[in-house]
Write a protein that holds these residues in place. Structure first.
Motif, PDB file in Angstrom:
ATOM      1  N   ASP A 214      -9.867 -56.286 -31.572  1.00  0.00           N
ATOM      2  CA  ASP A 214     -10.371 -55.087 -31.451  1.00  0.00           C
ATOM      3  C   ASP A 214     -11.588 -54.636 -30.980  1.00  0.00           C
ATOM      4  O   ASP A 214     -12.758 -54.179 -32.029  1.00  0.00           O
ATOM      5  CB  ASP A 214     -10.108 -53.920 -32.255  1.00  0.00           C
ATOM      6  N   VAL A 215     -11.941 -55.803 -30.385  1.00  0.00           N
ATOM      7  CA  VAL A 215     -13.663 -55.657 -29.154  1.00  0.00           C
ATOM      8  C   VAL A 215     -13.344 -55.711 -27.477  1.00  0.00           C
ATOM      9  O   VAL A 215     -12.205 -55.855 -27.236  1.00  0.00           O
ATOM     10  CB  VAL A 215     -14.244 -56.771 -29.795  1.00  0.00           C
ATOM     11  N   TYR A 216     -14.252 -55.498 -27.362  1.00  0.00           N
ATOM     12  CA  TYR A 216     -14.274 -55.552 -25.397  1.00  0.00           C
ATOM     13  C   TYR A 216     -14.252 -57.039 -24.666  1.00  0.00           C
ATOM     14  O   TYR A 216     -15.173 -57.173 -25.717  1.00  0.00           O
ATOM     15  CB  TYR A 216     -15.421 -54.272 -25.225  1.00  0.00           C
ATOM     16  N   ALA A 217     -13.304 -57.272 -24.506  1.00  0.00           N
ATOM     17  CA  ALA A 217     -13.703 -58.802 -23.232  1.00  0.00           C
ATOM     18  C   ALA A 217     -15.047 -58.787 -23.726  1.00  0.00           C
ATOM     19  O   ALA A 217     -15.344 -60.135 -22.977  1.00  0.00           O
ATOM     20  CB  ALA A 217     -12.275 -58.286 -22.213  1.00  0.00           C
ATOM     21  N   SER A 218     -15.544 -57.532 -22.368  1.00  0.00           N
ATOM     22  CA  SER A 218     -16.949 -57.940 -22.075  1.00  0.00           C
ATOM     23  C   SER A 218     -17.871 -58.694 -22.966  1.00  0.00           C
ATOM     24  O   SER A 218     -18.692 -58.706 -23.023  1.00  0.00           O
ATOM     25  CB  SER A 218     -17.023 -56.508 -21.515  1.00  0.00           C
ATOM     26  N   SER A 219     -18.004 -58.281 -24.307  1.00  0.00           N
ATOM     27  CA  SER A 219     -18.911 -58.329 -25.168  1.00  0.00           C
ATOM     28  C   SER A 219     -18.224 -60.109 -25.683  1.00  0.00           C
ATOM     29  O   SER A 219     -19.464 -60.637 -26.064  1.00  0.00           O
ATOM     30  CB  SER A 219     -18.176 -57.241 -26.453  1.00  0.00           C
ATOM     31  N   VAL A 220     -17.116 -59.748 -25.325  1.00  0.00           N
ATOM     32  CA  VAL A 220     -16.806 -61.924 -25.910  1.00  0.00           C
ATOM     33  C   VAL A 220     -17.551 -62.468 -24.843  1.00  0.00           C
ATOM     34  O   VAL A 220     -18.406 -63.515 -25.457  1.00  0.00           O
ATOM     35  CB  VAL A 220     -15.761 -61.808 -25.631  1.00  0.00           C
ATOM     36  N   LYS A 221     -17.214 -62.339 -23.349  1.00  0.00           N
ATOM     37  CA  LYS A 221     -17.554 -63.030 -22.342  1.00  0.00           C
ATOM     38  C   LYS A 221     -19.460 -62.929 -22.530  1.00  0.00           C
ATOM     39  O   LYS A 221     -20.220 -63.845 -22.537  1.00  0.00           O
ATOM     40  CB  LYS A 221     -17.126 -62.427 -20.989  1.00  0.00           C
ATOM     41  N   ALA A 222     -20.036 -61.334 -22.339  1.00  0.00           N
ATOM     42  CA  ALA A 222     -21.748 -61.614 -22.808  1.00  0.00           C
ATOM     43  C   ALA A 222     -22.035 -62.968 -24.459  1.00  0.00           C
ATOM     44  O   ALA A 222     -23.192 -63.222 -24.183  1.00  0.00           O
ATOM     45  CB  ALA A 222     -22.155 -60.384 -23.000  1.00  0.00           C
TER      46      ALA A 222
END
Length: 235
Positions: A214-222
């Motif tokens: 339950d987090v954004y994939a873009s946040s993980v990539k960043a």
């Protein structure tokens, strides 16, 4: 004309033989009228493989970078993406993103199929991440059903960073259409937008074997990119 040439005579037959897609639930796609196909996103090749099994044309929202290249290569890439039904999606937010969604909305109002990835970007690790509410806004504006679609094993044949796909078999699962008519006229309610988006993601999670985060994939990539840069700086 170019789309049907590529789909039925050039790219389509070749990719079907190479990747031998298996399909479940194809009868869940409406024969007529607008609909949103909301899918997980494991590989850049998802948008090219899924239309191969459909009788109807489907338009996808693709990141605008694919349309902004320069030189001969850039023009060829832009031509190919437009020819196979990709619509440029500006992800910077604000007015530019709104205009991108308007182009997709127009297609829905014309009775076309729109493919969209609620996660907003490819999964960095095969997990299913939190959806963004742009899909919910489209649902309420166009008043169309949502058909969930799960791509299977496409990240194995073309993972992030790989330029050419491996040979392998992939699959697709189309779930039953989701009717959100109970939320019509509530476009301005951000809790409704989140509720619609979460229901789509829960459905995708249920019909796939992906772990949900339950987090954004873009946040993980960043975060991963920041860690990579920090590690490189210490060397």
């Amino acid at each position: 004309m170019i789309y049907w040439l590529l789909r039925h005579w050039i790219v389509g037959p070749f990719m079907t033989r190479v990747f031998r897609p298996w399909v479940v639930g194809l009868d869940n796609l409406p024969e007529h009228g607008g609909a949103i196909i909301a899918g997980n996103h494991l590989s850049v090749i998802d948008s090219f493989l899924m239309p191969l099994v459909l009788d109807r044309r489907v338009y996808f929202l693709a990141k605008s970078d694919y349309f902004s290249g320069t030189g001969i290569k850039g023009r060829l890439v832009r031509w190919f993406f437009l020819a196979v039904g990709q619509l440029p999606m500006d992800r910077s937010g604000g007015e530019k993103s709104s205009q991108s969604l308007d182009a997709a909305l127009q297609k829905l109002q014309e009775g076309q199929l729109i493919g969209i990835y609620p996660e907003g970007t490819r999964s960095p690790d095969g997990k299913l991440y939190r959806g963004r509410t742009g899909v919910a806004r489209m649902v309420l504006d166009a008043r169309v059903p949502v058909v969930p679609c799960v791509m299977v094993d496409t990240e194995k044949i073309m993972p992030i960073g790989r330029r050419l796909p491996r040979v392998g078999r992939i699959g697709m699962i189309f779930g039953e259409p989701i009717d959100f008519s109970r939320y019509y006229n509530l476009e301005g309610d951000r809790f409704v937008l989140r509720s619609i988006t979460d229901e789509i993601m829960v459905t995708l999670n249920r019909i796939s074997d992906q772990e949900y985060v339950d987090v954004y994939a873009s946040s993980v990539k960043a975060r991963v990119e920041a860690e990579r840069k920090a590690l490189a700086a210490r060397r």
